[in-house]
Design a protein around this motif. Structure first.
Motif, PDB file in Angstrom:
ATOM      1  N   ARG A   1       6.824  -9.016   1.273  1.00 60.64           N
ATOM      2  CA  ARG A   1       6.230 -10.255   0.962  1.00 60.64           C
ATOM      3  C   ARG A   1       4.762 -10.253   1.271  1.00 60.64           C
ATOM      4  NH1 ARG A   1      10.941 -12.349   2.827  1.00 60.64           N
ATOM      5  NH2 ARG A   1      12.440 -12.786   1.128  1.00 60.64           N
ATOM      6  N   ARG A   2       4.460 -10.019   2.593  1.00 57.93           N
ATOM      7  CA  ARG A   2       3.141 -10.386   2.799  1.00 57.93           C
ATOM      8  C   ARG A   2       2.204  -9.183   2.223  1.00 57.93           C
ATOM      9  NH1 ARG A   2       5.345 -11.058   8.031  1.00 57.93           N
ATOM     10  NH2 ARG A   2       4.911  -8.883   8.526  1.00 57.93           N
ATOM     11  N   SER A   3       2.708  -7.853   2.025  1.00 57.37           N
ATOM     12  CA  SER A   3       2.069  -6.986   1.227  1.00 57.37           C
ATOM     13  C   SER A   3       2.041  -7.269  -0.237  1.00 57.37           C
ATOM     14  CB  SER A   3       2.494  -5.493   1.674  1.00 57.37           C
ATOM     15  OG  SER A   3       3.582  -5.243   1.507  1.00 57.37           O
ATOM     16  N   GLY A   4       2.407  -8.199  -0.480  1.00 61.82           N
ATOM     17  CA  GLY A   4       2.345  -8.606  -2.198  1.00 61.82           C
ATOM     18  C   GLY A   4       3.305  -8.245  -2.956  1.00 61.82           C
ATOM     19  N   HIS A   5       4.659  -8.023  -2.411  1.00 60.00           N
ATOM     20  CA  HIS A   5       5.738  -7.822  -3.383  1.00 60.00           C
ATOM     21  C   HIS A   5       6.614  -8.993  -3.427  1.00 60.00           C
ATOM     22  CE1 HIS A   5       4.585  -3.908  -1.647  1.00 60.00           C
ATOM     23  NE2 HIS A   5       4.937  -3.377  -2.623  1.00 60.00           N
ATOM     24  N   GLU A   6       7.317  -9.002  -4.603  1.00 58.81           N
ATOM     25  CA  GLU A   6       8.360 -10.026  -4.788  1.00 58.81           C
ATOM     26  C   GLU A   6       9.606  -9.391  -4.120  1.00 58.81           C
ATOM     27  OE1 GLU A   6      10.671 -11.581  -8.569  1.00 58.81           O
ATOM     28  OE2 GLU A   6       8.397 -11.413  -8.928  1.00 58.81           O
ATOM     29  N   VAL A   7      10.435 -10.085  -3.393  1.00 56.04           N
ATOM     30  CA  VAL A   7      11.274  -9.524  -2.778  1.00 56.04           C
ATOM     31  C   VAL A   7      12.628 -10.404  -3.080  1.00 56.04           C
ATOM     32  CG1 VAL A   7      12.522  -9.167  -0.295  1.00 56.04           C
ATOM     33  CG2 VAL A   7       9.869  -8.732  -0.693  1.00 56.04           C
TER      34      VAL A   7
ATOM     35  N   ARG B   1       1.691   7.305  -3.776  1.00 60.60           N
ATOM     36  CA  ARG B   1       1.513   7.845  -2.442  1.00 60.60           C
ATOM     37  C   ARG B   1       0.814   6.946  -1.760  1.00 60.60           C
ATOM     38  NH1 ARG B   1       1.509  12.680  -5.425  1.00 60.60           N
ATOM     39  NH2 ARG B   1      -0.808  12.768  -5.477  1.00 60.60           N
ATOM     40  N   SER B   2      -0.276   6.495  -1.952  1.00 53.01           N
ATOM     41  CA  SER B   2      -1.149   5.678  -0.875  1.00 53.01           C
ATOM     42  C   SER B   2      -0.502   4.302  -0.615  1.00 53.01           C
ATOM     43  CB  SER B   2      -2.483   5.526  -1.474  1.00 53.01           C
ATOM     44  OG  SER B   2      -3.245   4.897  -0.666  1.00 53.01           O
ATOM     45  N   ALA B   3       0.025   3.868  -1.581  1.00 47.11           N
ATOM     46  CA  ALA B   3       0.870   2.653  -1.643  1.00 47.11           C
ATOM     47  C   ALA B   3       2.001   2.830  -0.609  1.00 47.11           C
ATOM     48  CB  ALA B   3       1.015   1.758  -2.876  1.00 47.11           C
ATOM     49  N   TRP B   4       2.856   3.805  -0.982  1.00 44.41           N
ATOM     50  CA  TRP B   4       3.802   4.388   0.002  1.00 44.41           C
ATOM     51  C   TRP B   4       3.570   4.271   1.524  1.00 44.41           C
ATOM     52  CZ3 TRP B   4       9.011   4.050  -0.117  1.00 44.41           C
ATOM     53  CH2 TRP B   4       9.617   4.792   0.735  1.00 44.41           C
ATOM     54  N   ARG B   5       2.602   5.007   1.746  1.00 47.84           N
ATOM     55  CA  ARG B   5       2.098   5.283   2.985  1.00 47.84           C
ATOM     56  C   ARG B   5       1.714   3.696   3.643  1.00 47.84           C
ATOM     57  NH1 ARG B   5      -0.244   9.901   0.928  1.00 47.84           N
ATOM     58  NH2 ARG B   5      -2.358   8.554   0.532  1.00 47.84           N
ATOM     59  N   GLN B   6       1.003   3.029   2.907  1.00 48.10           N
ATOM     60  CA  GLN B   6       0.853   1.766   3.375  1.00 48.10           C
ATOM     61  C   GLN B   6       1.891   0.745   3.630  1.00 48.10           C
ATOM     62  OE1 GLN B   6      -2.380  -0.213   1.384  1.00 48.10           O
ATOM     63  NE2 GLN B   6      -2.272  -2.041   2.559  1.00 48.10           N
ATOM     64  N   VAL B   7       2.712   0.753   2.708  1.00 51.34           N
ATOM     65  CA  VAL B   7       4.201  -0.041   2.857  1.00 51.34           C
ATOM     66  C   VAL B   7       4.967   0.395   3.709  1.00 51.34           C
ATOM     67  CG1 VAL B   7       6.146  -0.866   1.589  1.00 51.34           C
ATOM     68  CG2 VAL B   7       3.940  -1.160   0.387  1.00 51.34           C
ATOM     69  N   THR B   8       5.243   1.448   4.051  1.00 52.13           N
ATOM     70  CA  THR B   8       5.842   2.156   5.112  1.00 52.13           C
ATOM     71  C   THR B   8       5.404   1.577   6.488  1.00 52.13           C
ATOM     72  OG1 THR B   8       5.263   4.400   4.981  1.00 52.13           O
ATOM     73  CG2 THR B   8       7.375   3.647   3.769  1.00 52.13           C
ATOM     74  N   ALA B   9       4.199   1.760   6.760  1.00 49.99           N
ATOM     75  CA  ALA B   9       3.356   1.510   7.901  1.00 49.99           C
ATOM     76  C   ALA B   9       3.402   0.024   8.129  1.00 49.99           C
ATOM     77  CB  ALA B   9       1.985   1.958   7.870  1.00 49.99           C
ATOM     78  N   ASN B  10       3.366  -0.750   7.308  1.00 47.60           N
ATOM     79  CA  ASN B  10       3.457  -2.310   7.358  1.00 47.60           C
ATOM     80  C   ASN B  10       4.934  -2.568   7.720  1.00 47.60           C
ATOM     81  OD1 ASN B  10       0.932  -2.668   6.688  1.00 47.60           O
ATOM     82  ND2 ASN B  10       1.362  -3.426   4.275  1.00 47.60           N
TER      83      ASN B  10
END
Length: 129
Positions: free
Chosen positions: A26-32, A100-109
């Motif tokens: 949620r903090r990274s801007g996703h609707e969960v 790919r960039s978004a995936w790396r960021q989201v998994t790191a978060n």
């Protein structure tokens, strides 16, 4: 091959781990949304991404992830995978690099949040995105 990241967590903390992961998404801007032990996180616009491809602004590019748990004996694994969007919402090479960039960021978060909550045992990356 499908991108997937697995987070090993303390079995007694499975519910907490899912809540922490959902909050990080949620903090990274996703609707969960959460249903039956699975979290689905989406962001961006499928319509605009289909219509404009790589021309859509990166913040509006459609992305969808699913997070589920597996309990095996005394270990619990949270598996996060990027849901394939099909070629219509791929956006070509530019769109692929953005994903790919978004995936790396989201998994790191998610990893950072699980670690901060004290429930993470380890992380394993499987597949490519």
């Amino acid at each position: 091959m499908e991108a997937r990241t697995e987070y090993a967590v303390h079995t007694g903390d499975r519910k907490t781990a899912m809540e922490v992961a959902g909050a990080a998404l949620r903090r990274s801007g996703h609707e969960v949304t959460s249903t039956g032990g699975t979290i689905t996180a989406t962001s961006g616009s499928r319509f605009l991404t289909t219509l404009l491809g790589a021309l859509v602004h990166p913040s509006r590019q459609f992305r969808r992830y699913e997070l589920s748990t597996t309990v095996s004996g005394t270990s619990t694994t949270l598996s996060m995978r990027a849901v394939a969007h099909g070629t219509a919402v791929a956006g070509g090479p530019i769109g692929a690099e953005r994903r790919r960039s978004a995936w790396r960021q989201v998994t790191a978060n998610v990893e950072t949040a699980l670690r901060a909550a004290g429930v993470l045992v380890g992380r394993t990356d499987l597949g490519h995105h």
